[in-house]
Design a protein around this motif. Structure first.
Motif, PDB file in Angstrom:
ATOM      1  N   SER A  15       0.751  -1.227   0.162  1.00 41.20           N
ATOM      2  CA  SER A  15       0.209   0.023   0.076  1.00 41.20           C
ATOM      3  C   SER A  15       0.955   1.238  -0.003  1.00 41.20           C
ATOM      4  O   SER A  15       2.007   1.271   0.584  1.00 41.20           O
ATOM      5  N   GLY A  16       0.267   2.329  -0.484  1.00 38.97           N
ATOM      6  CA  GLY A  16       0.997   3.502  -0.378  1.00 38.97           C
ATOM      7  C   GLY A  16       1.212   4.218   1.031  1.00 38.97           C
ATOM      8  O   GLY A  16       2.240   4.792   1.348  1.00 38.97           O
ATOM      9  N   SER A  17       0.304   3.596   1.932  1.00 40.20           N
ATOM     10  CA  SER A  17       0.581   3.935   3.464  1.00 40.20           C
ATOM     11  C   SER A  17       1.863   3.124   3.738  1.00 40.20           C
ATOM     12  O   SER A  17       2.613   3.746   4.564  1.00 40.20           O
ATOM     13  N   VAL A  41       1.055   4.974   9.664  1.00 42.47           N
ATOM     14  CA  VAL A  41       1.825   5.871   9.245  1.00 42.47           C
ATOM     15  C   VAL A  41       2.122   6.785  10.356  1.00 42.47           C
ATOM     16  O   VAL A  41       3.437   7.165  10.628  1.00 42.47           O
ATOM     17  N   PRO A  42       1.235   7.560  11.032  1.00 39.28           N
ATOM     18  CA  PRO A  42       1.609   8.361  12.306  1.00 39.28           C
ATOM     19  C   PRO A  42       2.406   7.367  13.403  1.00 39.28           C
ATOM     20  O   PRO A  42       3.093   7.842  14.040  1.00 39.28           O
ATOM     21  N   GLU A  43       1.841   6.028  13.521  1.00 42.64           N
ATOM     22  CA  GLU A  43       2.482   5.327  14.594  1.00 42.64           C
ATOM     23  C   GLU A  43       4.040   5.084  14.168  1.00 42.64           C
ATOM     24  O   GLU A  43       4.758   5.206  15.092  1.00 42.64           O
ATOM     25  N   ALA A  44       4.161   4.770  13.006  1.00 41.75           N
ATOM     26  CA  ALA A  44       5.667   4.755  12.612  1.00 41.75           C
ATOM     27  C   ALA A  44       6.465   5.969  12.664  1.00 41.75           C
ATOM     28  O   ALA A  44       7.558   5.664  13.139  1.00 41.75           O
ATOM     29  N   VAL A  79       2.263  14.968  10.961  1.00 41.18           N
ATOM     30  CA  VAL A  79       1.210  16.171  10.769  1.00 41.18           C
ATOM     31  C   VAL A  79       0.205  15.660   9.706  1.00 41.18           C
ATOM     32  O   VAL A  79       0.552  15.343   8.771  1.00 41.18           O
ATOM     33  N   ARG A  80      -0.911  15.832  10.321  1.00 42.98           N
ATOM     34  CA  ARG A  80      -2.212  15.042   9.433  1.00 42.98           C
ATOM     35  C   ARG A  80      -2.842  16.336   8.533  1.00 42.98           C
ATOM     36  O   ARG A  80      -2.920  17.402   9.244  1.00 42.98           O
ATOM     37  N   THR A  81      -2.990  16.056   7.355  1.00 47.95           N
ATOM     38  CA  THR A  81      -3.530  17.319   6.554  1.00 47.95           C
ATOM     39  C   THR A  81      -4.654  16.237   5.372  1.00 47.95           C
ATOM     40  O   THR A  81      -4.891  15.207   5.671  1.00 47.95           O
ATOM     41  N   LYS A  82      -5.419  17.554   4.804  1.00 48.40           N
ATOM     42  CA  LYS A  82      -6.404  17.166   3.770  1.00 48.40           C
ATOM     43  C   LYS A  82      -5.834  16.378   2.651  1.00 48.40           C
ATOM     44  O   LYS A  82      -4.301  16.273   2.469  1.00 48.40           O
ATOM     45  N   VAL A  83      -6.439  15.722   1.723  1.00 45.48           N
ATOM     46  CA  VAL A  83      -5.999  15.293   0.663  1.00 45.48           C
ATOM     47  C   VAL A  83      -5.781  16.222  -0.430  1.00 45.48           C
ATOM     48  O   VAL A  83      -6.402  17.090  -0.649  1.00 45.48           O
ATOM     49  N   GLY A  84      -4.588  15.975  -1.202  1.00 43.58           N
ATOM     50  CA  GLY A  84      -4.315  16.928  -2.274  1.00 43.58           C
ATOM     51  C   GLY A  84      -2.927  17.461  -2.305  1.00 43.58           C
ATOM     52  O   GLY A  84      -2.336  17.745  -1.293  1.00 43.58           O
ATOM     53  N   HIS A  85      -2.401  17.504  -3.504  1.00 41.36           N
ATOM     54  CA  HIS A  85      -1.091  17.981  -3.718  1.00 41.36           C
ATOM     55  C   HIS A  85      -0.633  19.174  -3.302  1.00 41.36           C
ATOM     56  O   HIS A  85       0.140  19.699  -2.831  1.00 41.36           O
ATOM     57  N   SER A  86      -1.825  20.184  -3.715  1.00 39.94           N
ATOM     58  CA  SER A  86      -1.298  21.686  -3.144  1.00 39.94           C
ATOM     59  C   SER A  86      -1.493  21.622  -1.640  1.00 39.94           C
ATOM     60  O   SER A  86      -0.685  22.629  -1.073  1.00 39.94           O
TER      61      SER A  86
END
Length: 447
Positions: free
Chosen positions: A258-260, A289-292, A301-308
């Protein structure tokens, strides 16, 4: 037929079907609008590249003519991967545009644009302005810009390799499926001379995609790669999308990664080099991911989806790396832009010091079961989201991007598409059986 600007301008790029939604005249108008937009920030030249789709040469030339008619010089990069355009934009500090429809099938084309220094351009950061100016029509300059060509592949290759210690790479057998996309240009160039053995599937540049679509997010498009990995007893398989900015892994047993999990592998690698650094992940990444990141001493740091959004969050936090479950991987030292090939080399470096193999390396991060992204057509996304939220009044909820509901041992995110009447569901639970049960529960609420 006239270009349908409302149809092709999306949240982060321009994309549509050739002939009925986008044509050369539309590309010329958008080139002029892009020139006016970047000129307002002081730019005197723009980079223009294209992928291997049949109409790319015509469309990119028309885009360049539109820019030159508005007094802006054009630096023609010719054939290039999207992350190569981002590199050039950062390296030369110029705005840029690349004609590509990424993973979309034959018959589509589009444009990804960025500001100088690979700064993101999305709907909220200029794309709507460019659309409005394209619709309004040209405002030509008295002075006409000039066109020059520049070869940047060798500089790009050196840049990609700078992210790893090439002397630490083991002679791994790597199967790469570039699906007749732009990976056919950049993957062998980066691998040449390295102590890696490249077995290359579908290297020919062919925008009709004669073998299979260049969309590795779809499991059916990984089948040839999986078969080849087993056939040649490869250490790893890598699948690239059409413009080669995304990369997906297959382990030595032909099992997709997976990408994660890939994000977690790279995060741990970069935190060994910069302890305590911040790492970006979007909110549909696995909890792994945040656990690792925390286990490696970093700050998640958690964000919305999207490259911008990812790029802006990296600028705001100084994050060294960012990953999305969809296979986009962003690097601070790559002008905060994403690169499938940098991610690929970093995974190969990690694998070179892990003789037990990729499946063993990934096992550290294979902690939960996931639904993948499930799409449902709805009439009113907002109404459905509120109905689902009301069904879990005692759960922890947030509205960072759509609706995220955390019920302790399982969680889900439900968010509307930016471009279609769809709700996208991502759900994670301890086991596959529970994932199926919970997905049915949520889909009943949606329906």
């Amino acid at each position: 037929m006239a270009t349908d600007y409302d149809a092709i301008f999306k949240a982060y790029d321009v994309r549509g079907t050739v002939g009925d939604q986008i044509d050369a005249d539309g590309a010329r108008a958008i080139g002029g609008a892009f020139a006016r937009f970047v000129a307002s920030s002081g730019a005197a030249a723009v980079l223009v590249g294209r992928d291997m789709r049949p109409e790319g040469e015509e469309f990119s030339a028309a885009f360049g003519e539109g820019a030159m008619d508005h007094g802006i010089d054009v630096v023609d990069m010719g054939l290039c991967a999207t992350d190569m355009l981002y590199y050039a934009s950062g390296y030369l500090d110029l705005p840029g545009a690349v004609f590509t429809a990424s993973h979309n099938p034959a018959g589509y084309n589009g444009i990804k644009m960025c500001g100088a220094g690979a700064a993101p351009i999305g709907a909220d950061t200029g794309l709507e302005n460019i659309k409005a100016m394209a619709i309004a029509g040209p405002d030509p300059s008295a002075a006409k810009g000039n066109r020059t060509s520049r070869e940047l592949l060798s500089d790009y290759v050196a840049h990609v390799r700078s992210f790893v210690n090439v002397d630490a790479l083991a002679p791994l057998l790597v199967v790469a499926d570039t699906a007749n996309g732009m990976g056919g240009l950049v993957v062998p160039a980066v691998f040449e001379g390295l102590p890696l053995v490249l077995d290359h599937l579908y290297p020919e540049l062919d925008g009709t995609f004669p073998n299979h679509p260049a969309d590795p997010l779809q499991p059916k498009n990984l089948r040839d790669l999986q078969s080849r990995v087993l056939e040649v007893d490869a250490d790893v398989g890598m699948a690239f999308d059409g413009d080669a900015d995304r990369m997906f892994l297959v382990d030595e047993n032909a099992r997709p990664v997976s990408g994660s999990s890939t994000t977690a592998i790279i995060a741990r690698t970069v935190l060994e080099r910069e302890p305590g650094a911040s790492i970006i992940h979007n909110l549909i990444c696995s909890r792994t991911v945040p656990e690792a990141i925390a286990e490696a001493g970093g700050t998640a740091v958690r964000t919305k989806v999207g490259h911008s959004i990812i790029k802006q969050a990296m600028a705001d936090t100084g994050a060294i790396f960012g990953g999305e479950h969809s296979g986009h991987y962003y690097f601070r030292d790559n002008y905060r832009a994403d690169s499938g090939l940098i991610a690929a080399l970093m995974v190969l470096e990690a694998l070179s010091s892990h003789p037990a193999g990729l499946s063993d390396l990934v096992s550290d991060f294979d902690r939960y079961a996931s639904s993948g992204e499930l799409n449902t057509t709805v009439d009113d996304a907002a109404v459905v989201i509120e109905r689902v939220a009301a069904a879990y009044p005692n759960a922890r909820q947030d509205r960072l991007d759509g609706l995220t509901v955390d019920l302790g041992d399982w969680w889900f995110n439900l968010r509307p598409s930016n471009t279609e009447p769809l709700l996208r569901l991502n759900l994670e639970a301890p086991t596959c059986d529970e994932v199926q049960q919970r997905v049915a529960e949520i889909q009943a609420l949606i329906a």
